[in-house]
Design an enzyme around this catalytic site. Structure first.
Site, PDB file in Angstrom:
ATOM      1  N   ALA A  62       8.193 -16.671  14.321  1.00  0.00           N
ATOM      2  CA  ALA A  62       7.862 -16.359  15.713  1.00  0.00           C
ATOM      3  C   ALA A  62       8.312 -14.936  16.038  1.00  0.00           C
ATOM      4  O   ALA A  62       7.497 -14.048  16.264  1.00  0.00           O
ATOM      5  CB  ALA A  62       8.498 -17.368  16.647  1.00  0.00           C
ATOM      6  N   ASN A  90      -0.156  -7.464  13.237  1.00  0.00           N
ATOM      7  CA  ASN A  90      -0.742  -7.830  14.525  1.00  0.00           C
ATOM      8  C   ASN A  90      -1.310  -6.557  15.150  1.00  0.00           C
ATOM      9  O   ASN A  90      -0.575  -5.707  15.640  1.00  0.00           O
ATOM     10  CB  ASN A  90       0.356  -8.439  15.413  1.00  0.00           C
ATOM     11  CG  ASN A  90      -0.225  -9.101  16.648  1.00  0.00           C
ATOM     12  OD1 ASN A  90      -1.376  -8.854  17.020  1.00  0.00           O
ATOM     13  ND2 ASN A  90       0.568  -9.943  17.282  1.00  0.00           N
ATOM     14  N   ASN A  94       1.610 -12.607   2.314  1.00  0.00           N
ATOM     15  CA  ASN A  94       2.446 -12.204   3.453  1.00  0.00           C
ATOM     16  C   ASN A  94       1.917 -10.964   4.179  1.00  0.00           C
ATOM     17  O   ASN A  94       2.114 -10.825   5.383  1.00  0.00           O
ATOM     18  CB  ASN A  94       3.873 -11.955   2.934  1.00  0.00           C
ATOM     19  CG  ASN A  94       4.737 -11.177   3.913  1.00  0.00           C
ATOM     20  OD1 ASN A  94       5.195 -11.715   4.907  1.00  0.00           O
ATOM     21  ND2 ASN A  94       4.921  -9.887   3.647  1.00  0.00           N
ATOM     22  N   ARG A 100       0.805  -1.226   0.000  1.00  0.00           N
ATOM     23  CA  ARG A 100       0.000   0.000   0.000  1.00  0.00           C
ATOM     24  C   ARG A 100       0.832   1.267   0.000  1.00  0.00           C
ATOM     25  O   ARG A 100       0.285   2.363  -0.092  1.00  0.00           O
ATOM     26  CB  ARG A 100      -0.988  -0.012   1.153  1.00  0.00           C
ATOM     27  CG  ARG A 100      -0.368  -0.131   2.504  1.00  0.00           C
ATOM     28  CD  ARG A 100      -1.432  -0.317   3.557  1.00  0.00           C
ATOM     29  NE  ARG A 100      -0.808  -0.777   4.787  1.00  0.00           N
ATOM     30  CZ  ARG A 100      -1.433  -1.413   5.739  1.00  0.00           C
ATOM     31  NH1 ARG A 100      -2.699  -1.679   5.624  1.00  0.00           N
ATOM     32  NH2 ARG A 100      -0.787  -1.769   6.829  1.00  0.00           N
ATOM     33  N   TYR A 141      -6.265 -11.169  14.819  1.00  0.00           N
ATOM     34  CA  TYR A 141      -4.992 -11.570  14.203  1.00  0.00           C
ATOM     35  C   TYR A 141      -4.779 -13.076  14.397  1.00  0.00           C
ATOM     36  O   TYR A 141      -4.427 -13.792  13.454  1.00  0.00           O
ATOM     37  CB  TYR A 141      -3.859 -10.764  14.847  1.00  0.00           C
ATOM     38  CG  TYR A 141      -2.478 -11.064  14.311  1.00  0.00           C
ATOM     39  CD1 TYR A 141      -2.074 -10.620  13.053  1.00  0.00           C
ATOM     40  CD2 TYR A 141      -1.551 -11.776  15.079  1.00  0.00           C
ATOM     41  CE1 TYR A 141      -0.789 -10.883  12.576  1.00  0.00           C
ATOM     42  CE2 TYR A 141      -0.270 -12.038  14.613  1.00  0.00           C
ATOM     43  CZ  TYR A 141       0.107 -11.590  13.354  1.00  0.00           C
ATOM     44  OH  TYR A 141       1.366 -11.849  12.888  1.00  0.00           O
ATOM     45  N   LYS A 167       3.332 -17.845  14.704  1.00  0.00           N
ATOM     46  CA  LYS A 167       3.265 -18.716  15.885  1.00  0.00           C
ATOM     47  C   LYS A 167       1.982 -18.481  16.682  1.00  0.00           C
ATOM     48  O   LYS A 167       1.458 -19.377  17.322  1.00  0.00           O
ATOM     49  CB  LYS A 167       4.484 -18.499  16.785  1.00  0.00           C
ATOM     50  CG  LYS A 167       4.453 -17.189  17.580  1.00  0.00           C
ATOM     51  CD  LYS A 167       5.469 -17.209  18.711  1.00  0.00           C
ATOM     52  CE  LYS A 167       5.313 -16.148  19.763  1.00  0.00           C
ATOM     53  NZ  LYS A 167       5.073 -14.774  19.354  1.00  0.00           N
TER      54      LYS A 167
HETATM   55  P1  NAP Z   1       5.980  -5.274   8.115  1.00  0.00           P
HETATM   56  O1  NAP Z   1       7.355  -4.972   8.535  1.00  0.00           O
HETATM   57  O2  NAP Z   1       4.915  -4.321   8.539  1.00  0.00           O
HETATM   58  O3  NAP Z   1       5.842  -5.484   6.568  1.00  0.00           O
HETATM   59  C1  NAP Z   1       4.573  -5.835   6.047  1.00  0.00           C
HETATM   60  C2  NAP Z   1       4.308  -5.109   4.759  1.00  0.00           C
HETATM   61  O4  NAP Z   1       2.970  -5.466   4.327  1.00  0.00           O
HETATM   62  C3  NAP Z   1       4.302  -3.585   4.909  1.00  0.00           C
HETATM   63  O5  NAP Z   1       4.884  -3.020   3.760  1.00  0.00           O
HETATM   64  C4  NAP Z   1       2.810  -3.250   4.956  1.00  0.00           C
HETATM   65  O6  NAP Z   1       2.491  -1.962   4.471  1.00  0.00           O
HETATM   66  C5  NAP Z   1       2.243  -4.288   4.026  1.00  0.00           C
HETATM   67  N1  NAP Z   1       0.805  -4.514   4.284  1.00  0.00           N
HETATM   68  C6  NAP Z   1       0.253  -4.910   5.451  1.00  0.00           C
HETATM   69  N2  NAP Z   1      -1.080  -5.025   5.301  1.00  0.00           N
HETATM   70  C7  NAP Z   1      -1.357  -4.666   4.016  1.00  0.00           C
HETATM   71  C8  NAP Z   1      -2.540  -4.575   3.244  1.00  0.00           C
HETATM   72  N3  NAP Z   1      -3.739  -4.862   3.773  1.00  0.00           N
HETATM   73  N4  NAP Z   1      -2.443  -4.185   1.950  1.00  0.00           N
HETATM   74  C9  NAP Z   1      -1.247  -3.911   1.408  1.00  0.00           C
HETATM   75  N5  NAP Z   1      -0.087  -3.976   2.073  1.00  0.00           N
HETATM   76  C10 NAP Z   1      -0.142  -4.349   3.373  1.00  0.00           C
HETATM   77  O7  NAP Z   1       5.560  -6.738   8.706  1.00  0.00           O
HETATM   78  P2  NAP Z   1       6.400  -8.081   8.926  1.00  0.00           P
HETATM   79  O8  NAP Z   1       6.780  -8.144  10.359  1.00  0.00           O
HETATM   80  O9  NAP Z   1       7.409  -8.233   7.876  1.00  0.00           O
HETATM   81  O10 NAP Z   1       5.230  -9.163   8.744  1.00  0.00           O
HETATM   82  C11 NAP Z   1       5.020  -9.853   7.522  1.00  0.00           C
HETATM   83  C12 NAP Z   1       4.153 -11.087   7.823  1.00  0.00           C
HETATM   84  O11 NAP Z   1       4.816 -11.936   8.758  1.00  0.00           O
HETATM   85  C13 NAP Z   1       2.783 -10.759   8.404  1.00  0.00           C
HETATM   86  O12 NAP Z   1       1.807 -11.616   7.873  1.00  0.00           O
HETATM   87  C14 NAP Z   1       2.985 -11.058   9.890  1.00  0.00           C
HETATM   88  O13 NAP Z   1       1.788 -11.421  10.506  1.00  0.00           O
HETATM   89  C15 NAP Z   1       3.941 -12.237   9.818  1.00  0.00           C
HETATM   90  N6  NAP Z   1       4.693 -12.452  11.050  1.00  0.00           N
HETATM   91  C16 NAP Z   1       5.693 -11.598  11.434  1.00  0.00           C
HETATM   92  C17 NAP Z   1       6.381 -11.853  12.621  1.00  0.00           C
HETATM   93  C18 NAP Z   1       7.509 -10.975  13.098  1.00  0.00           C
HETATM   94  O14 NAP Z   1       8.103 -11.270  14.142  1.00  0.00           O
HETATM   95  N7  NAP Z   1       7.851  -9.911  12.396  1.00  0.00           N
HETATM   96  C19 NAP Z   1       6.031 -12.952  13.431  1.00  0.00           C
HETATM   97  C20 NAP Z   1       5.012 -13.778  12.997  1.00  0.00           C
HETATM   98  C21 NAP Z   1       4.352 -13.526  11.817  1.00  0.00           C
HETATM   99  P3  NAP Z   1       2.661  -0.653   5.425  1.00  0.00           P
HETATM  100  O15 NAP Z   1       4.125  -0.379   5.471  1.00  0.00           O
HETATM  101  O16 NAP Z   1       1.865   0.372   4.710  1.00  0.00           O
HETATM  102  O17 NAP Z   1       2.083  -1.031   6.755  1.00  0.00           O
END
Ligand code: NAP
Length: 264
Positions: free
Chosen positions: A186, A95, A91, A39, A155, A143
């Site tokens: 995780a 949360n 992806n 986005r 979430y 996780k």
């Molecule tokens: P991040 O750093 O926020 O990166 C996610 C990206 O997705 C951001 O660019 C965000 O845009 C974009 N996004 C989110 N929702 C969107 C939507 N509805 N439409 C279009 N773009 C969207 O997050 P991340 O930590 O890498 O997480 C990625 C995935 O891994 C997620 O599914 C998360 O639940 C999962 N996960 C992460 C962790 C962790 O420890 N990081 C642990 C478990 C699971 P914006 O920049 O505009 O927000």
């Protein structure tokens, strides 16, 4: 090892930041074509330009996922540009702390829209292309789907549903040779994680406390380590893997927490 991803067109939602960005860059390193969906227009284009500067192929699609129309437009644009789709990495998500007490029905539904619905919409609209390529889907779950977290009902529900859909789609798509797998991170340091840790009064102390409980190496998983698994699953090196839930988490979910500090 050559993953044979050369010129394979892989869509990565949220592919410009954090785990998604690492997957995008790994696809490109394997000579695949990375399609970044997100986005933030600027951030997506920056990553795509950077990949192109390094001789890779990438396309940034600026879209706020959530509605069927926005997801169908993503697939149309990719098909117009490349005429094929070989992989879909669901992806994008966040949360967002919509719990039983702090939340309510409207917030719950809005969170599912942001975290879950587009996983289905994109798979649905990409299906014909994936049938043609005998492609692969990777769902990034969490996780939280299996451990719970507290105060984040929507979430956790979305992440649990992604695991169920992984099995369900793996079964439904057997006849088309489309493989579907999920990765459960995780603790991974990403822009999203960083903004969460900064909500604590002493972020450094909180991070130390978390890292101590991660059995393997008492450290966070890197985004690149999640991406390594994602590109493997997308590739024909994983040709006989489907319906799997893969924990890339340094043993966080399954090993004894008494191992905290095992490194010392
Ligand atoms: P991040 O750093 O926020 O990166 C996610 C990206 O997705 C951001 O660019 C965000 O845009 C974009 N996004 C989110 N929702 C969107 C939507 N509805 N439409 C279009 N773009 C969207 O997050 P991340 O930590 O890498 O997480 C990625 C995935 O891994 C997620 O599914 C998360 O639940 C999962 N996960 C992460 C962790 C962790 O420890 N990081 C642990 C478990 C699971 P914006 O920049 O505009 O927000």
């Amino acid at each position: 090892m050559d993953l044979n991803l050369k010129d394979k067109v892989i869509i990565v939602t949220g592919g410009a930041k954090g785990i998604g960005e690492a997957i995008t860059r790994s696809v490109s390193k394997e000579n695949g074509v990375a399609v970044i969906v997100g986005r933030s227009k600027e951030v997506g284009e920056q990553v795509a330009e950077d990949i192109k500067d390094q001789g890779g192929k990438a396309l940034a699609i600026h879209k706020n996922l959530g509605t069927p129309v926005s997801c169908s437009e993503v697939i149309d644009e990719v098909m117009q540009e490349y005429g094929r789709i070989d992989g879909l990495v669901n992806n994008a998500g966040a949360n967002d702390g919509v719990g039983l007490e702090k939340g309510g029905p409207d917030a719950f539904l809005a969170s599912l829209e942001k975290n879950l619905y587009h996983y289905y919409y994109l798979a649905h609209y990409a299906l014909d292309a994936l049938k043609a390529s005998k492609g692969s889907i990777v769902n990034i779950s969490s996780k939280t789907a299996v451990t719970g977290q507290g105060n984040t009902s929507a979430y956790a529900a979305a992440k649990g549903a992604q695991l169920a859909l992984t099995r369900e789609w793996a079964v439904e798509l057997l006849k088309h040779q489309i493989r579907v797998n999920a990765i459960l991170p995780a603790e991974v340091m990403t822009p999203l994680y960083e903004s969460w840790i900064n909500t604590f009064s002493d972020p450094k102390a909180k991070l130390n406390e978390i890292e101590r409980k991660i059995p393997l190496g008492n450290r966070m998983t890197t985004s690149e380590e999640i991406a390594n698994m994602a590109v493997f699953l997308l590739s024909d090196r994983a040709a006989h893997m489907t319906g799997q839930h893969l924990y890339v988490d340094g043993g966080y979910v399954h090993l004894d927490r008494a191992l905290a500090g095992a490194k010392e």
